[in-house]
Design an enzyme around this catalytic site. Structure first.
Site, PDB file in Angstrom:
ATOM      1  CB  ALA A  84       5.753 -50.254   6.630  1.00 37.15           C
ATOM      2  CG  ASP A  85       9.809 -47.590   2.235  1.00 40.55           C
ATOM      3  OD1 ASP A  85       9.992 -48.663   1.388  1.00 40.55           O
ATOM      4  OD2 ASP A  85      10.830 -46.889   1.993  1.00 40.55           O
TER       5      ASP A  85
END
Length: 201
Positions: A84-85
């Protein structure tokens, strides 16, 4: 299927305490493996494109590392990798982790009494089949006035340098000054749906 009964292993490709907490609250057990990538070398104009590209780069880096381990050998059930980011968008500008104390203070003072957008992506990859599901979502976060002494305490703890935009919303010093968060149940919903789809793949 309840989390405790699910026949799959999870690798969380993130050191984020918030993501770890969310998975734990959902009832999942997981191992952590972080990606060693140069995030600054990946640039996109749109925040949604940037967080998507970074989540993909993290997944690719971790999968490359796993090729040199025995983690996936003799595993009867699927292994799912989550990467994720997140970035913050403030007045049209993408903000990642601040580089120094001055930038961290500037970031947080800007949010005080105002609002910013948080844009996040999630990518779930079935390491056995190679199938993956990804997506992104944004939320508007509104803040009360944040006192200077709170900003100083956050910087002293080093919190701003660990998170995009320099502000960890769930931190005990920050949370009282969060007025409202519009949307952002995405991470939980997407994870649950992806697990179901990818474990059937």
């Amino acid at each position: 299927m309840a989390a405790a009964e699910s026949c799959f292993k999870i690798i969380l490709g993130s050191s984020s305490m918030a993501r770890q907490r969310i998975l734990a609250e959902m009832g999942y057990e997981f191992t952590i493996m972080t990606a060693d990538i140069d995030e600054k070398s990946i640039r996109k104009e749109k925040p949604e494109d940037l967080v998507t590209a970074l989540a993909e780069a993290k997944a690719n880096a971790i999968m490359a590392r796993l090729q040199h381990t025995d983690i996936l050998e003799n595993v009867a059930c699927p292994t799912l990798l989550i990467t994720a980011d997140t970035v913050v968008v403030y007045k049209g500008t993408i903000r990642e982790k601040p580089c120094n104390e001055d930038e961290a203070r500037e970031f947080i003072k800007g949010y005080s009494g105002g609002h910013a957008a948080v844009v996040g992506s999630v990518l779930v990859t079935n390491l056995n089949s190679g199938a993956s599901k990804g997506g992104w979502e944004s939320a508007e976060v509104y803040f009360h006035d944040i006192p200077n002494e709170v900003i100083d305490s956050l910087i002293d703890e080093g919190i701003p340098f660990k998170v995009a935009g320099g502000l960890m919303l769930e931190h005990p010093l920050t949370l009282p000054f969060v007025d409202a968060v519009v949307s952002f149940v995405f991470f939980r919903c997407f994870i649950a749906l992806s697990f179901y789809i990818l474990c059937e793949t």
